[in-house]
Write a protein that holds these residues in place. Sequence first.
Motif, short mmCIF file in Angstrom:
data_model
loop_
_atom_site.label_atom_id
_atom_site.label_comp_id
_atom_site.label_asym_id
_atom_site.label_seq_id
_atom_site.Cartn_x
_atom_site.Cartn_y
_atom_site.Cartn_z
N ASP A 37 14.37 50.68 43.86
CA ASP A 37 13.03 50.67 43.26
C ASP A 37 12.88 49.51 42.29
OD1 ASP A 37 10.48 51.99 43.05
OD2 ASP A 37 11.10 52.61 41.03
N MET A 64 12.67 46.24 44.24
CA MET A 64 11.37 46.07 44.89
C MET A 64 10.28 45.75 43.88
SD MET A 64 9.84 45.79 47.76
CE MET A 64 11.12 46.35 48.87
N HIS A 65 10.30 46.40 42.71
CA HIS A 65 9.27 46.10 41.71
C HIS A 65 9.41 44.68 41.18
CE1 HIS A 65 7.35 49.89 41.86
NE2 HIS A 65 8.39 50.58 41.43
N ARG A 115 5.54 48.67 52.67
CA ARG A 115 4.50 47.86 52.05
C ARG A 115 3.76 47.08 53.14
NH1 ARG A 115 7.93 49.39 48.34
NH2 ARG A 115 7.37 49.34 46.15
N TRP A 156 10.79 44.38 52.31
CA TRP A 156 9.40 44.66 51.91
C TRP A 156 8.75 45.54 52.98
CZ3 TRP A 156 6.39 43.47 47.69
CH2 TRP A 156 5.00 43.53 47.84
N HIS A 157 8.94 45.15 54.23
CA HIS A 157 8.38 45.89 55.37
C HIS A 157 9.04 47.27 55.52
CE1 HIS A 157 6.70 46.64 59.32
NE2 HIS A 157 7.92 46.95 59.72
N SER A 210 10.20 49.16 53.38
CA SER A 210 9.76 50.07 52.33
C SER A 210 8.36 50.61 52.58
CB SER A 210 9.80 49.36 50.97
OG SER A 210 8.73 48.43 50.87
N GLU A 269 7.73 42.63 43.77
CA GLU A 269 6.27 42.76 43.64
C GLU A 269 5.73 41.91 42.50
OE1 GLU A 269 5.42 47.26 45.22
OE2 GLU A 269 6.30 47.04 43.22
N ARG A 291 11.78 52.40 59.10
CA ARG A 291 11.49 52.53 57.67
C ARG A 291 12.74 53.06 56.98
NH1 ARG A 291 8.04 49.90 59.16
NH2 ARG A 291 5.83 49.98 58.75
#
Length: 107
Positions: A8, A11-12, A84, A79-80, A82, A15, A104
């Motif tokens: 997490d 990933m953030h 998004r 990214w994919h 997850s 982002e 996924r």
Amino acid sequence: MDVLSNRDTWMHRLEIARATGRPFRGGDDGVVAQVVRDLAQEWTGPPLVLELTEPDGQWRLGDGEPVARVRTSAIDYLWHLSGRPGEPHLEGDPAAVEALLAARVVF
């Protein structure tokens, strides 16, 4: 907690980098390896070699002799995975690409 907390946060950070137009410095190849390991454990698609860049690495997915090799950016593919929006550019066998796009992994 040890797994999802790291994913997490990773990933953030991605982002935020994308939202601000700054380069992403992953710095933790362990997250990529962990996510691909989980993908491999649940893989039901054709046996293949997944070749990732940024960071570089190769993983075998599926049982048996690989029938395909697919190359893509690790950052874009995670990214994919997850869930998004957007679709990463994958080069390789169309059936293997389709299976990779359908996959996924929990983040």
